[in-house]
Design a protein around this motif. Structure first.
Motif, PDB file in Angstrom:
ATOM      1  N   HIS A 297       0.875  -1.189  -0.028  1.00 54.03           N
ATOM      2  CA  HIS A 297       0.000   0.102  -0.041  1.00 54.03           C
ATOM      3  C   HIS A 297       0.891   1.248  -0.112  1.00 54.03           C
ATOM      4  CE1 HIS A 297      -2.762   3.011   1.776  1.00 54.03           C
ATOM      5  NE2 HIS A 297      -3.595   2.605   0.941  1.00 54.03           N
ATOM      6  N   LYS A 298       1.992   1.317   0.758  1.00 49.82           N
ATOM      7  CA  LYS A 298       2.903   2.378   0.662  1.00 49.82           C
ATOM      8  C   LYS A 298       3.378   2.621  -0.435  1.00 49.82           C
ATOM      9  CE  LYS A 298       6.524   4.494   3.489  1.00 49.82           C
ATOM     10  NZ  LYS A 298       7.454   4.052   4.788  1.00 49.82           N
ATOM     11  N   TYR A 299       4.041   1.619  -1.031  1.00 51.99           N
ATOM     12  CA  TYR A 299       5.001   1.785  -2.233  1.00 51.99           C
ATOM     13  C   TYR A 299       4.497   1.453  -3.766  1.00 51.99           C
ATOM     14  CZ  TYR A 299       8.552   2.075   1.340  1.00 51.99           C
ATOM     15  OH  TYR A 299       9.392   2.795   2.580  1.00 51.99           O
ATOM     16  N   LEU A 300       3.111   0.819  -3.672  1.00 51.12           N
ATOM     17  CA  LEU A 300       2.591   0.698  -4.714  1.00 51.12           C
ATOM     18  C   LEU A 300       0.814   0.874  -5.242  1.00 51.12           C
ATOM     19  CD1 LEU A 300       2.707  -0.530  -8.075  1.00 51.12           C
ATOM     20  CD2 LEU A 300       2.210  -2.796  -6.617  1.00 51.12           C
ATOM     21  N   LEU A 301       0.407   0.264  -4.199  1.00 53.86           N
ATOM     22  CA  LEU A 301      -1.166   0.243  -4.218  1.00 53.86           C
ATOM     23  C   LEU A 301      -1.876   1.733  -3.732  1.00 53.86           C
ATOM     24  CD1 LEU A 301      -1.759  -3.384  -2.669  1.00 53.86           C
ATOM     25  CD2 LEU A 301      -1.274  -2.662  -5.169  1.00 53.86           C
ATOM     26  N   ASN A 302      -1.427   2.574  -3.214  1.00 56.85           N
ATOM     27  CA  ASN A 302      -1.760   3.887  -2.684  1.00 56.85           C
ATOM     28  C   ASN A 302      -1.922   5.085  -4.095  1.00 56.85           C
ATOM     29  OD1 ASN A 302      -3.293   5.477  -1.110  1.00 56.85           O
ATOM     30  ND2 ASN A 302      -1.532   6.426  -0.130  1.00 56.85           N
ATOM     31  N   GLY A 312     -15.295   4.678  -7.564  1.00 56.02           N
ATOM     32  CA  GLY A 312     -16.304   5.313  -6.641  1.00 56.02           C
ATOM     33  C   GLY A 312     -16.819   6.418  -7.758  1.00 56.02           C
ATOM     34  N   LYS A 313     -16.932   7.669  -6.945  1.00 55.02           N
ATOM     35  CA  LYS A 313     -17.382   8.848  -7.973  1.00 55.02           C
ATOM     36  C   LYS A 313     -16.383   9.179  -8.949  1.00 55.02           C
ATOM     37  CE  LYS A 313     -20.131  10.751  -3.978  1.00 55.02           C
ATOM     38  NZ  LYS A 313     -20.168  11.961  -3.012  1.00 55.02           N
ATOM     39  N   ASP A 314     -16.901   9.757  -9.938  1.00 54.60           N
ATOM     40  CA  ASP A 314     -16.038   9.943 -11.141  1.00 54.60           C
ATOM     41  C   ASP A 314     -15.364   9.147 -11.692  1.00 54.60           C
ATOM     42  OD1 ASP A 314     -17.447  12.434 -10.887  1.00 54.60           O
ATOM     43  OD2 ASP A 314     -15.921  13.366  -9.446  1.00 54.60           O
ATOM     44  N   GLY A 315     -15.667   7.583 -11.566  1.00 59.45           N
ATOM     45  CA  GLY A 315     -14.603   6.714 -12.096  1.00 59.45           C
ATOM     46  C   GLY A 315     -13.351   6.568 -11.585  1.00 59.45           C
ATOM     47  N   ARG A 316     -13.017   7.182 -10.326  1.00 61.55           N
ATOM     48  CA  ARG A 316     -11.992   7.083  -9.735  1.00 61.55           C
ATOM     49  C   ARG A 316     -11.684   5.729  -8.675  1.00 61.55           C
ATOM     50  NH1 ARG A 316      -9.094  11.700 -10.209  1.00 61.55           N
ATOM     51  NH2 ARG A 316      -7.672  11.033  -8.305  1.00 61.55           N
ATOM     52  N   VAL A 317     -10.632   5.014  -9.078  1.00 61.99           N
ATOM     53  CA  VAL A 317     -10.549   3.794  -8.207  1.00 61.99           C
ATOM     54  C   VAL A 317      -8.994   3.691  -7.685  1.00 61.99           C
ATOM     55  CG1 VAL A 317     -10.216   2.369 -10.311  1.00 61.99           C
ATOM     56  CG2 VAL A 317     -10.892   1.411  -8.234  1.00 61.99           C
ATOM     57  N   THR A 318      -8.665   3.178  -6.545  1.00 58.99           N
ATOM     58  CA  THR A 318      -7.312   2.923  -6.145  1.00 58.99           C
ATOM     59  C   THR A 318      -6.962   1.762  -6.685  1.00 58.99           C
ATOM     60  OG1 THR A 318      -7.913   1.793  -4.170  1.00 58.99           O
ATOM     61  CG2 THR A 318      -7.787   4.249  -4.102  1.00 58.99           C
ATOM     62  N   LEU A 319      -5.496   1.550  -6.945  1.00 59.64           N
ATOM     63  CA  LEU A 319      -4.850   0.393  -7.363  1.00 59.64           C
ATOM     64  C   LEU A 319      -5.029  -0.857  -6.446  1.00 59.64           C
ATOM     65  CD1 LEU A 319      -3.175  -0.193  -9.876  1.00 59.64           C
ATOM     66  CD2 LEU A 319      -1.169  -0.224  -8.397  1.00 59.64           C
ATOM     67  N   ALA A 320      -5.305  -0.425  -5.232  1.00 57.54           N
ATOM     68  CA  ALA A 320      -5.718  -1.451  -4.031  1.00 57.54           C
ATOM     69  C   ALA A 320      -6.797  -2.092  -4.450  1.00 57.54           C
ATOM     70  CB  ALA A 320      -5.350  -0.902  -2.647  1.00 57.54           C
ATOM     71  N   GLU A 321      -7.925  -1.501  -4.639  1.00 58.38           N
ATOM     72  CA  GLU A 321      -8.980  -1.842  -4.916  1.00 58.38           C
ATOM     73  C   GLU A 321      -8.927  -2.988  -6.069  1.00 58.38           C
ATOM     74  OE1 GLU A 321     -12.475   0.779  -4.721  1.00 58.38           O
ATOM     75  OE2 GLU A 321     -11.049   2.262  -4.383  1.00 58.38           O
ATOM     76  N   LEU A 322      -8.318  -2.532  -7.097  1.00 59.85           N
ATOM     77  CA  LEU A 322      -8.107  -3.206  -8.521  1.00 59.85           C
ATOM     78  C   LEU A 322      -7.585  -4.645  -8.241  1.00 59.85           C
ATOM     79  CD1 LEU A 322      -7.213  -0.594 -11.033  1.00 59.85           C
ATOM     80  CD2 LEU A 322      -9.499  -1.634 -10.599  1.00 59.85           C
ATOM     81  N   LEU A 323      -6.489  -4.572  -7.503  1.00 65.15           N
ATOM     82  CA  LEU A 323      -5.595  -5.726  -6.903  1.00 65.15           C
ATOM     83  C   LEU A 323      -6.605  -6.606  -6.071  1.00 65.15           C
ATOM     84  CD1 LEU A 323      -2.981  -7.414  -7.546  1.00 65.15           C
ATOM     85  CD2 LEU A 323      -2.078  -6.353  -5.143  1.00 65.15           C
ATOM     86  N   GLY A 324      -7.216  -6.048  -5.213  1.00 65.48           N
ATOM     87  CA  GLY A 324      -8.162  -6.875  -4.248  1.00 65.48           C
ATOM     88  C   GLY A 324      -9.125  -7.756  -5.113  1.00 65.48           C
ATOM     89  N   GLU A 325      -9.789  -7.001  -5.864  1.00 64.92           N
ATOM     90  CA  GLU A 325     -10.857  -7.846  -6.813  1.00 64.92           C
ATOM     91  C   GLU A 325     -10.207  -9.163  -7.562  1.00 64.92           C
ATOM     92  OE1 GLU A 325     -12.573  -5.217  -9.580  1.00 64.92           O
ATOM     93  OE2 GLU A 325     -13.471  -3.985  -7.909  1.00 64.92           O
ATOM     94  N   LEU A 326      -8.734  -9.008  -7.683  1.00 63.76           N
ATOM     95  CA  LEU A 326      -8.124  -9.899  -8.732  1.00 63.76           C
ATOM     96  C   LEU A 326      -7.808 -11.113  -7.835  1.00 63.76           C
ATOM     97  CD1 LEU A 326      -6.008  -7.759 -11.210  1.00 63.76           C
ATOM     98  CD2 LEU A 326      -8.293  -9.190 -11.652  1.00 63.76           C
ATOM     99  N   ILE A 327      -7.168 -10.592  -6.465  1.00 64.29           N
ATOM    100  CA  ILE A 327      -6.597 -12.039  -5.899  1.00 64.29           C
ATOM    101  C   ILE A 327      -7.270 -12.265  -4.427  1.00 64.29           C
ATOM    102  CG2 ILE A 327      -4.530 -11.328  -6.709  1.00 64.29           C
ATOM    103  CD1 ILE A 327      -3.595 -10.153  -4.104  1.00 64.29           C
TER     104      ILE A 327
END
Length: 772
Positions: A297-302, A312-327
């Motif tokens: 989270h500190k060095y990549l996913l944030n 969420g709003k305006d189609g903004r999403v964090t990399l952590a959410e995308l990775l969480g959906e995958l694994i």
């Protein structure tokens, strides 16, 4: 008046009455005529007006016809020409508009490609990706126009593909620079030694200065998202993360993550340390996994990305959410099946300690949700941990069934002696009027001894409701102890666990009825000792099931109703199982006895030495068989079962000998003596096969009681008497059908024996006459 006067004067002969009538009619006609004149004078102007209107309408109709003819002949032609010219101008305008639009899109495409090339050379990946997306949109707009055979879109499509591959390749190189995997030489190896060699390097450490407004890692990730490549990169990264970091941390308790931060790189590696077997716990695994995600989270996913249609709003999403959906699904399954499932308690006393695991799981999920790796509605781990009673019951039942099957498939011949002293004591019964539950509970001990207090001055003997002395398999004794211990644990468990454990005990005995006869089938058929032990085992279990439900009747009534309450219904099946096996072995032994007697040549012509020796041999073989069988059943079967079984087999032999000798038509004096000697062997040595006890001096009692167990014993002895008696002795023993001979043989059988033994004389005829 003058007219009337004239009429009167002219018609003087008329009477006054007729004259008055005529006068009235004339007056009415005059009134009608006056009214008609007035109506005509009013109607005449109206008629004149209508005639004028009709003339005017005719003039207007003529004018309309003239105007219509003029329009059809002159104006219509000019109008058709104008419409045709307007349509052509409209089509020309549309074509010009389309061409202008295409030219504008081509201009936009060219501008976007030039700007993309400039941005890519300057390594401004985000603007480059956006301009390339703009060029792609312009080209799609050009290709959407139909009716134009342009070659330029095909060329532009090729150019766009080349540019797309160039930026994807460039972004791939940047991704590889940002995240570097150092994997063991043997890729795919999951051993502890290989995992320790794995390292993950993050070259995403933010710069110390304030030179760049946008971190490079965010620009690369956003560009990958715009190009549609981020999903594939994350999927590959997630699989490597699972295989070389997350799953090893779950599978190997001795593995620990080690972090190292340098000025331009952050390194995540492993180390292995000595670990005691009892140090493995979900809490430690959660801490290790949480440390890894904190680093990620500190060095990549944030990093927040713009990805329309997600987040969420305006189609903004964090990399952590995308990775969480995958694994997350695969990771949660691994945590459940490789970590939490092993932490489920194995006894009710440990359930209270499991609250720590539940709390740790809750904190773990909360931390992942704060890092946005896990959505708020994802609670698979916590649900599993909170449902500990269900998992405990299932695990306990699985372990019980597994242990029971192991006992059932162990050797049957390893036995222990069961005596009345080892009977199961009944729980103390409640006093009258004291309610359903006793004040105290005595634990059920398979080896408990003593009398049972029924709440009165009298007491039952120690052998009441006890199993006769016999030998059972030690595995079956352990199986029964397992059932008692499980029922004891059910008493202190929750209602759900109690129900599951009670049902599991029932399942153990159902499995016994299915597994043991099939697994040991060959040995039970071939070895009489094992058949006897199996019989004892079934009777031993059935004996305990008679009172097992009664001893634990203090479980809640709801549980008792759900699981059947008692085990008495299983008793007939278990007894039948043991009886069928033992009776099948008895049939085998009976066939052996009859097969050996078959070689006696029907006991005919005993004058012939060869026939006599054959009969003698068969008799001794039968006795040898029975002695051997008595030896293997000695101290195994209960005494009464042993004596009944041996008596049945000996009776089979005696009955066969009696039947065959009685069927002989001619017996010489020497033959009769030899038959007597053969029968004497059976009478002398037959009782010696009754040796149910190891102590020889105690077996004498049962050898003396042979007539009780051998139905044909007295018949056989009467046959021996006949073989040595004269005619008078036979008649005396018959005693007119009231003597001992008549109790064992029918008149026809006695007559047949007399005819075979004695010659046809008057004395024989007289004797035969008295046998009736």
């Amino acid at each position: 008046g003058s007219l009337v006067a004239a009429v009167l004067e002219h018609s003087g002969s008329l009477d006054k009455e007729r004259l008055g009538s005529h006068v009235g009619r004339l007056s009415r006609r005059e009134e009608v005529w006056t009214m008609m004149n007035s109506k005509y004078s009013e109607f005449l102007p109206s008629v004149q007006n209508r005639e004028d209107l009709v003339a005017e309408v005719e003039r207007l109709s003529m004018d309309i016809d003239l105007l219509k003819a003029a329009i059809e002949n002159e104006v219509q032609q000019d109008l058709n020409v104008a419409v045709t010219e307007f349509t052509e101008l409209k089509h020309q305008l549309e074509r010009d508009s389309v061409v202008l639009s295409v030219l504008k899109k081509l201009q936009e495409f060219d501008t976007a490609v030039k700007e993309f090339s400039t941005a890519l050379l300057e390594e401004r990946y985000m603007p480059a990706a956006q301009r390339l997306e703009k060029a792609r949109s312009s080209l799609r707009n050009v290709e959407s126009h139909r009716g134009f055979e342009l070659r330029i879109p095909k060329a532009l499509r090729k150019e766009l593909t080349v540019q797309e591959q160039s930026i994807i390749y460039q972004l791939g190189k940047e991704w590889q620079k940002l995240i570097v995997w150092k994997l063991p030489p043997s890729k795919g190896s999951s051993s502890l030694e290989a995992v320790v060699l794995s390292e993950l390097h993050f070259h995403t450490v933010p710069p110390q200065g304030e030179g760049s407004a946008v971190p490079p890692v965010a620009a690369v990730l956003q560009a990958l998202a715009v190009m549609g490549e981020l999903h594939y990169k994350l999927k590959e990264f997630g699989q490597l993360l699972l295989e070389y970091i997350l799953k090893p941390l779950i599978s190997y308790p001795s593995l620990e993550p080690v972090t190292e931060e340098q000025p331009d790189v952050f390194i995540l590696r492993f180390r292995s340390q000595e670990l005691a077997l009892d140090e493995f716990s979900p809490m430690k695994v959660f801490d290790k996994i949480k440390l890894v995600f904190e680093v990620l989270h500190k060095y990549l996913l944030n990093v927040t990305l713009e990805e329309p249609g997600k987040g969420g709003k305006d189609g903004r999403v964090t990399l952590a959410e995308l990775l969480g959906e995958l694994i997350w699904e695969e990771l949660s399954n691994c945590l459940i099946h490789s970590c939490l499932v092993h932490s489920v308690p194995t006894s009710s006393s440990q359930l209270e300690q499991y609250k720590e695991v539940i709390e740790s799981t809750k904190e773990f999920e909360k931390a992942l949700k704060e890092m946005q790796f896990l959505k708020q509605d994802k609670t698979a781990l916590l649900k599993y941990a909170c449902n500990v009673n269900f998992h405990f019951a299932n695990k306990k039942c699985q372990d019980l069934i597994k242990a029971a099957r192991k006992l059932m498939t162990s050797e049957i011949h390893n036995t222990v002696k069961i005596t009345p002293d080892s009977s199961t004591a009944l729980p103390e019964l409640p006093a009258p009027g004291s309610g359903d539950h006793p004040k105290t509970h005595r634990p059920c001990n398979l080896l408990d001894s003593g009398t049972v207090n029924l709440g009165s001055e009298s007491s039952l003997s120690q052998s009441t409701l006890s199993l006769p002395a016999c030998r059972i398999s030690s595995s079956v004794q352990q199986l029964m102890e397992l059932a008692y211990n499980t029922m004891e644990e059910a008493k202190t468990s929750t209602k759900f666990c109690c129900l599951q454990l009670c049902n599991c005990v029932r399942d153990i005995f159902h499995v016994f009825c299915e597994v043991v006869p099939k697994y040991h089938r060959e040995n039970l058929q071939k070895l009489p000792q094992l058949a006897a032990i199996h019989y004892n085992n079934c009777m031993f279990i059935a004996h305990h099931l008679l009172t097992l439900g009664h001893q634990f009747r203090y479980l809640t009534s709801a549980v008792l109703s759900d699981c059947g309450g008692t085990f008495v219904d299983m008793v007939p099946d278990l007894k039948k199982l043991g009886m069928e096996c033992f009776l099948a072995q008895m049939q085998v032994q009976k066939r052996g006895v009859l097969d050996r007697l078959w070689s006696a040549r029907n006991f005919s012509n005993m004058d012939d030495d060869e026939n006599y020796h054959a009969a003698n041999k068969s008799i001794k073989q039968v006795l040898h068989q029975l002695r051997g069988l008595g030896t293997v059943w000695q101290d195994v079967l209960p005494v009464h079962v042993y004596c009944k079984a041996m008596g049945t087999l000996l009776d089979t032999a005696l009955a066969e000998i009696v039947t065959r000798i009685s069927a002989l038509e001619d017996i010489s004096a020497e033959g009769a003596d030899r038959l007597y000697s053969l029968c004497k062997i059976m009478v002398d040595e037959g009782p010696q096969v009754f040796t149910p006890l190891l102590e020889e001096d105690k077996n004498k009692r049962y050898q003396e009681e042979v007539p009780v167990y051998v139905q044909k014993w007295m018949t056989f002895k009467e046959l021996m008497i006949i073989l040595q008696a004269n005619l008078q002795e036979i008649v005396d023993r018959w005693a007119d059908g009231k003597g001992p001979l008549a109790e064992q043989f029918s008149a026809a059988e006695v007559k047949s024996l007399i005819r075979a033994l004695f010659q046809n004389t008057e004395r024989r005829a007289a004797a035969l006459a008295r046998i009736k």
